[in-house]
Write a protein that holds these residues in place. Structure first.
Motif, PDB file in Angstrom:
ATOM      1  N   HIS A  11       5.361   7.284  -0.739  1.00 26.32           N
ATOM      2  CA  HIS A  11       5.688   8.064   0.286  1.00 26.32           C
ATOM      3  C   HIS A  11       5.194   7.834   1.646  1.00 26.32           C
ATOM      4  CE1 HIS A  11       7.225  10.430  -3.041  1.00 26.32           C
ATOM      5  NE2 HIS A  11       6.367  10.986  -3.305  1.00 26.32           N
ATOM      6  N   ILE A  12       5.740   8.221   2.856  1.00 26.95           N
ATOM      7  CA  ILE A  12       4.952   7.889   4.099  1.00 26.95           C
ATOM      8  C   ILE A  12       3.653   8.332   4.239  1.00 26.95           C
ATOM      9  CG2 ILE A  12       5.383   8.395   6.536  1.00 26.95           C
ATOM     10  CD1 ILE A  12       8.573   8.681   6.195  1.00 26.95           C
ATOM     11  N   GLY A  13       2.779   7.607   4.597  1.00 26.91           N
ATOM     12  CA  GLY A  13       1.468   8.141   4.822  1.00 26.91           C
ATOM     13  C   GLY A  13       0.597   7.794   3.429  1.00 26.91           C
ATOM     14  N   GLN A  14       1.198   7.412   2.541  1.00 27.43           N
ATOM     15  CA  GLN A  14       0.390   7.406   1.025  1.00 27.43           C
ATOM     16  C   GLN A  14      -0.066   5.784   1.177  1.00 27.43           C
ATOM     17  OE1 GLN A  14       3.119   8.250  -2.411  1.00 27.43           O
ATOM     18  NE2 GLN A  14       1.259   9.486  -3.053  1.00 27.43           N
ATOM     19  N   ARG A  15      -1.364   5.551   0.466  1.00 25.26           N
ATOM     20  CA  ARG A  15      -2.019   4.328   0.677  1.00 25.26           C
ATOM     21  C   ARG A  15      -2.059   3.907  -0.786  1.00 25.26           C
ATOM     22  NH1 ARG A  15      -1.675   1.839   4.890  1.00 25.26           N
ATOM     23  NH2 ARG A  15      -3.159   0.434   4.242  1.00 25.26           N
ATOM     24  N   ILE A  16      -1.897   2.677  -1.147  1.00 24.12           N
ATOM     25  CA  ILE A  16      -2.168   2.034  -2.434  1.00 24.12           C
ATOM     26  C   ILE A  16      -3.294   2.336  -2.951  1.00 24.12           C
ATOM     27  CG2 ILE A  16      -2.225   0.112  -4.009  1.00 24.12           C
ATOM     28  CD1 ILE A  16      -0.147  -1.297  -1.996  1.00 24.12           C
ATOM     29  N   GLU A  17      -4.320   2.233  -2.204  1.00 23.74           N
ATOM     30  CA  GLU A  17      -5.585   2.817  -2.856  1.00 23.74           C
ATOM     31  C   GLU A  17      -5.916   3.984  -3.534  1.00 23.74           C
ATOM     32  OE1 GLU A  17      -6.274   0.414   1.541  1.00 23.74           O
ATOM     33  OE2 GLU A  17      -4.859   1.512   0.248  1.00 23.74           O
ATOM     34  N   GLU A  18      -4.716   4.895  -2.981  1.00 19.45           N
ATOM     35  CA  GLU A  18      -5.024   6.171  -3.651  1.00 19.45           C
ATOM     36  C   GLU A  18      -4.474   6.199  -5.138  1.00 19.45           C
ATOM     37  OE1 GLU A  18      -2.760   8.559  -0.809  1.00 19.45           O
ATOM     38  OE2 GLU A  18      -4.253   7.980   0.911  1.00 19.45           O
ATOM     39  N   GLN A  19      -3.613   5.328  -5.532  1.00 18.80           N
ATOM     40  CA  GLN A  19      -3.202   5.270  -6.516  1.00 18.80           C
ATOM     41  C   GLN A  19      -4.118   4.399  -7.650  1.00 18.80           C
ATOM     42  OE1 GLN A  19      -0.263   6.919  -6.414  1.00 18.80           O
ATOM     43  NE2 GLN A  19      -0.537   6.929  -4.321  1.00 18.80           N
ATOM     44  N   VAL A  20      -5.038   5.251  -8.394  1.00 16.59           N
ATOM     45  CA  VAL A  20      -6.176   4.529  -8.726  1.00 16.59           C
ATOM     46  C   VAL A  20      -5.755   3.695 -10.007  1.00 16.59           C
ATOM     47  CG1 VAL A  20      -8.400   4.958 -10.264  1.00 16.59           C
ATOM     48  CG2 VAL A  20      -7.512   6.469  -8.378  1.00 16.59           C
ATOM     49  N   GLN A  21      -4.735   4.158 -10.913  1.00 19.28           N
ATOM     50  CA  GLN A  21      -4.474   3.386 -12.162  1.00 19.28           C
ATOM     51  C   GLN A  21      -3.542   2.118 -11.683  1.00 19.28           C
ATOM     52  OE1 GLN A  21      -1.893   5.648 -14.880  1.00 19.28           O
ATOM     53  NE2 GLN A  21      -1.810   3.823 -16.314  1.00 19.28           N
ATOM     54  N   PHE A  22      -2.706   2.105 -10.611  1.00 17.42           N
ATOM     55  CA  PHE A  22      -2.229   0.922 -10.464  1.00 17.42           C
ATOM     56  C   PHE A  22      -3.142   0.051  -9.393  1.00 17.42           C
ATOM     57  CE2 PHE A  22      -0.121  -1.635  -6.968  1.00 17.42           C
ATOM     58  CZ  PHE A  22       0.640  -2.620  -7.826  1.00 17.42           C
ATOM     59  N   GLU A  23      -3.995   0.644  -8.859  1.00 23.15           N
ATOM     60  CA  GLU A  23      -5.021  -0.267  -7.911  1.00 23.15           C
ATOM     61  C   GLU A  23      -5.726  -0.863  -8.999  1.00 23.15           C
ATOM     62  OE1 GLU A  23      -7.076  -1.134  -4.231  1.00 23.15           O
ATOM     63  OE2 GLU A  23      -4.998  -0.651  -4.917  1.00 23.15           O
ATOM     64  N   LYS A  24      -6.268  -0.549 -10.183  1.00 25.75           N
ATOM     65  CA  LYS A  24      -7.032  -1.325 -11.165  1.00 25.75           C
ATOM     66  C   LYS A  24      -6.184  -2.328 -11.733  1.00 25.75           C
ATOM     67  CE  LYS A  24      -9.649  -0.341 -15.406  1.00 25.75           C
ATOM     68  NZ  LYS A  24      -9.940   0.601 -16.337  1.00 25.75           N
ATOM     69  N   ILE A  25      -4.913  -2.142 -11.874  1.00 24.53           N
ATOM     70  CA  ILE A  25      -4.050  -3.056 -12.287  1.00 24.53           C
ATOM     71  C   ILE A  25      -3.935  -4.389 -11.388  1.00 24.53           C
ATOM     72  CG2 ILE A  25      -1.521  -3.794 -13.049  1.00 24.53           C
ATOM     73  CD1 ILE A  25      -1.389  -0.841 -14.300  1.00 24.53           C
ATOM     74  N   TYR A  26      -3.724  -3.782 -10.289  1.00 22.94           N
ATOM     75  CA  TYR A  26      -3.563  -5.145  -9.012  1.00 22.94           C
ATOM     76  C   TYR A  26      -4.805  -5.705  -8.942  1.00 22.94           C
ATOM     77  CZ  TYR A  26      -3.003  -7.042  -4.394  1.00 22.94           C
ATOM     78  OH  TYR A  26      -2.877  -7.682  -3.229  1.00 22.94           O
ATOM     79  N   LYS A  27      -6.018  -5.100  -8.941  1.00 27.14           N
ATOM     80  CA  LYS A  27      -6.994  -6.003  -8.505  1.00 27.14           C
ATOM     81  C   LYS A  27      -7.669  -6.922  -9.890  1.00 27.14           C
ATOM     82  CE  LYS A  27      -9.309  -2.726  -5.298  1.00 27.14           C
ATOM     83  NZ  LYS A  27     -10.439  -1.988  -5.223  1.00 27.14           N
ATOM     84  N   ASN A  28      -7.422  -6.390 -10.910  1.00 29.73           N
ATOM     85  CA  ASN A  28      -7.717  -6.975 -12.120  1.00 29.73           C
ATOM     86  C   ASN A  28      -6.912  -8.484 -12.304  1.00 29.73           C
ATOM     87  OD1 ASN A  28      -9.984  -5.772 -13.527  1.00 29.73           O
ATOM     88  ND2 ASN A  28      -8.641  -3.923 -14.309  1.00 29.73           N
ATOM     89  N   ALA A  29      -5.642  -8.180 -12.154  1.00 31.58           N
ATOM     90  CA  ALA A  29      -4.569  -9.043 -11.968  1.00 31.58           C
ATOM     91  C   ALA A  29      -4.862 -10.422 -11.059  1.00 31.58           C
ATOM     92  CB  ALA A  29      -3.058  -8.911 -11.749  1.00 31.58           C
ATOM     93  N   TRP A  30      -5.309  -9.972  -9.949  1.00 33.23           N
ATOM     94  CA  TRP A  30      -5.536 -10.870  -9.006  1.00 33.23           C
ATOM     95  C   TRP A  30      -7.123 -11.554  -9.302  1.00 33.23           C
ATOM     96  CZ3 TRP A  30      -3.862 -13.629  -4.871  1.00 33.23           C
ATOM     97  CH2 TRP A  30      -2.598 -13.504  -4.579  1.00 33.23           C
TER      98      TRP A  30
END
Length: 555
Positions: A418-437
């Protein structure tokens, strides 16, 4: 529709190999004559009942060694996931099969050479990270694939593949000359692929990360630096981040590659050998070729050079900057960021300085975007080319931050955030993202330097930790050993090991008198120190250098 046969069986007789295509409605069989080495299409009825049969997952190609021709096949595969509804596989096991039924025709020297070459091939095949698909072209980015002709779409995977990323291209040269057998030839890339099915705000999407290592100027860390005369850079990797949501597709591409002029850093038993810039060669010619090809492939170039701006790395930074100024074409911009200085004392938050510095250019470059109807809404107009010394650890950290910023815009455009939402706030996805990189960093590092990457604690958690520093020290130690003593086939100088061991034994097992013990310790201690001094002084002579590498004029 499979562009390469997916289900295969290998039937072996004393005269021929028969590779049977077992896909539905197919009768093709590839016959390989073990005597003449001729390859032709035949039918299933021609396979003798006496043949020894086993399933295989693909043909990697053929290679000629001292003993004659060998057929290399993929014997096991593991499914990575679905990319745009196409199955993606990792090749996990291989077999190298001799055309010859015996090796009695070889003398002792030939036998030993053949054994060495086979061990080298097995070593390469044992490095994790070979991927393939029988229905999708893994060698091209989404943007390249969208900008193709109908004729391109009709080509076989082998014909249309980007040769930079086909790691078995040389092995398939016999197949390339015969279009009728291309359906038996699967191009294989080397690098890293991860596919995650994710959900944010109840919206489902696939998030994919693909790193394609170039097969040009390939080799191990300290022995392959800089560029060759054709402008190919060492450890060149194209990394593509893809989002697939409700038929819409977004892609962001970055590259990494060794500093693109003629320099070397040959191991000499020192922890960090001093880089040497070859003053005898015309750097600008190869440098120009490198960026000409990069501009053709990707458009505008923004270089992010992360090397130290003091000490032994300083001349590399200064030369790189000077040569970019010499191009003067407006298509290549240069940013130097002294990673270690800026992030000293665990101040890794200062990486945001660089991200902010290039943010406007990143917005200008954009990303590739296609809607669910197949209409191209946006193309990526330029690319970030990052490098440090190895193009592994520092480089991967910066690439993950730039990709994160692009992903924020992509997920908003696709309606996931949504407008104004940040990826950092999506804890589960942020963990997937960081671990993949972080996993991407480890894969690229193991393939080039022999160990996992450094600095992955920051990539995984967003913080630099004391434990991360300890693990970096351990990986650095392993890299030192591998790069000096196991990138070829020689063992650590045995005299020094024996002398040092005897010194320790004499200390632990005292003689009848202290003078006797002291004499033994002094003798073996002196032998250890003397041997070590000779080895360090003549470091290059004791380093275990890879074989079959053309010696460059860079020493």
């Amino acid at each position: 529709m499979a562009l390469v046969y997916e289900n295969l069986k290998l039937h072996t007789t004393s005269e021929k190999f028969f590779v049977e295509a077992c896909d539905e409605g197919v009768d093709d069989v590839l016959a390989i004559d073990r005597m003449s080495t001729e390859v032709a299409i035949t039918a299933k009825k021609d396979i003798p009942p006496s043949a020894i049969t086993r399933p295989i997952c693909g043909i990697l190609g053929t290679v000629r060694l001292v003993a004659g021709m060998y057929l290399i096949v993929i014997t096991r595969k593991k499914k990575v996931g679905e990319l745009l509804n196409h199955s993606i596989w990792k090749a996990t096991d291989f077999d190298i099969i001799s055309y010859k039924k015996t090796i009695l025709h070889l003398n002792d020297t030939q036998l030993q050479d053949n054994k060495t070459f086979l061990s080298m091939i097995n070593h390469v095949l044992g490095i994790d990270g070979f991927y393939f698909s029988t229905s999708y072209d893994l060698t091209h980015t989404l943007q390249r694939l969208s900008n193709t002709s109908p004729e391109f779409q009709e080509m076989s995977l082998l014909e249309r593949a980007d040769q930079r990323f086909v790691w078995n291209g040389h092995l398939l040269r016999e197949f390339s000359a015969q279009p009728e057998i291309h359906k038996f030839a699967v191009p294989v890339i080397h690098g890293f692929i991860i596919i995650h099915s994710c959900s944010v705000n109840g919206k489902y999407f696939d998030w994919i990360l693909i790193s394609r290592r170039s097969c040009f100027r390939a080799g191990v860390r300290y022995y392959v630096r800089g560029i060759d005369s054709e402008g190919h850079a060492a450890n060149f990797v194209e990394t593509e981040q893809i989002v697939y949501c409700n038929g819409g597709k977004a892609s962001f591409v970055q590259t990494r590659g060794s500093i693109p002029f003629f320099w070397s850093q040959r191991p000499n038993l020192k922890y960090k050998p001093k880089p040497q810039i070859n003053s005898a060669l015309n750097h600008m010619d190869g440098f120009q070729r490198h960026f000409d090809s990069q501009i053709i492939s990707y458009g505008k170039q923004v270089i992010i050079n992360l090397v130290n701006q003091k000490g032994s790395e300083k001349p590399l930074e200064q030369t790189f900057s000077h040569m970019v100024d010499g191009l003067g074409n407006g298509m290549v911009r240069y940013f130097a960021f002294d990673f270690h200085k800026e992030c000293s004392r665990m101040r890794w938050d200062r990486l945001q300085i660089l991200v902010d510095q290039v943010a406007e250019i990143q917005d200008e470059f954009g990303y590739f975007l296609v809607d669910s109807e197949g209409k191209v809404l946006m193309t990526q107009e330029g690319i970030f080319r990052s490098n440090c010394m190895d193009c592994l650890d520092r480089t991967n950290v910066i690439q993950s931050l730039l990709a994160h910023r692009s992903l924020q815009a992509q997920l908003q455009r696709l309606g996931v955030l949504h407008i104004g939402q940040r990826i950092e706030e999506q804890v589960q996805f942020e963990k997937i993202y960081k671990n993949a990189w972080a996993d991407n960093a480890n894969a690229c590092a193991k393939q080039y330097a022999g160990t996992g990457a450094l600095k992955t604690d920051f990539t995984r958690t967003g913080k630099r930790t004391q434990w991360g520093l300890i693990m970096d020290g351990w990986n650095s130690l392993i890299r030192y050993y591998k790069n000096n003593f196991s990138d070829g086939f020689r063992q650590l100088p045995i005299i020094m090991v024996v002398a040092f061991s005897m010194c320790i034994i004499c200390l632990l097992m005292a003689g009848d008198t202290w003078t006797e013990t002291l004499a033994y310790v002094l003798f073996w201690g002196t032998a250890s120190i003397g041997t070590a001094t000779i080895i360090l002084y003549n470091g290059k002579d004791f380093v275990d250098a890879p074989k079959l590498v053309q010696k460059e004029k860079m020493d």
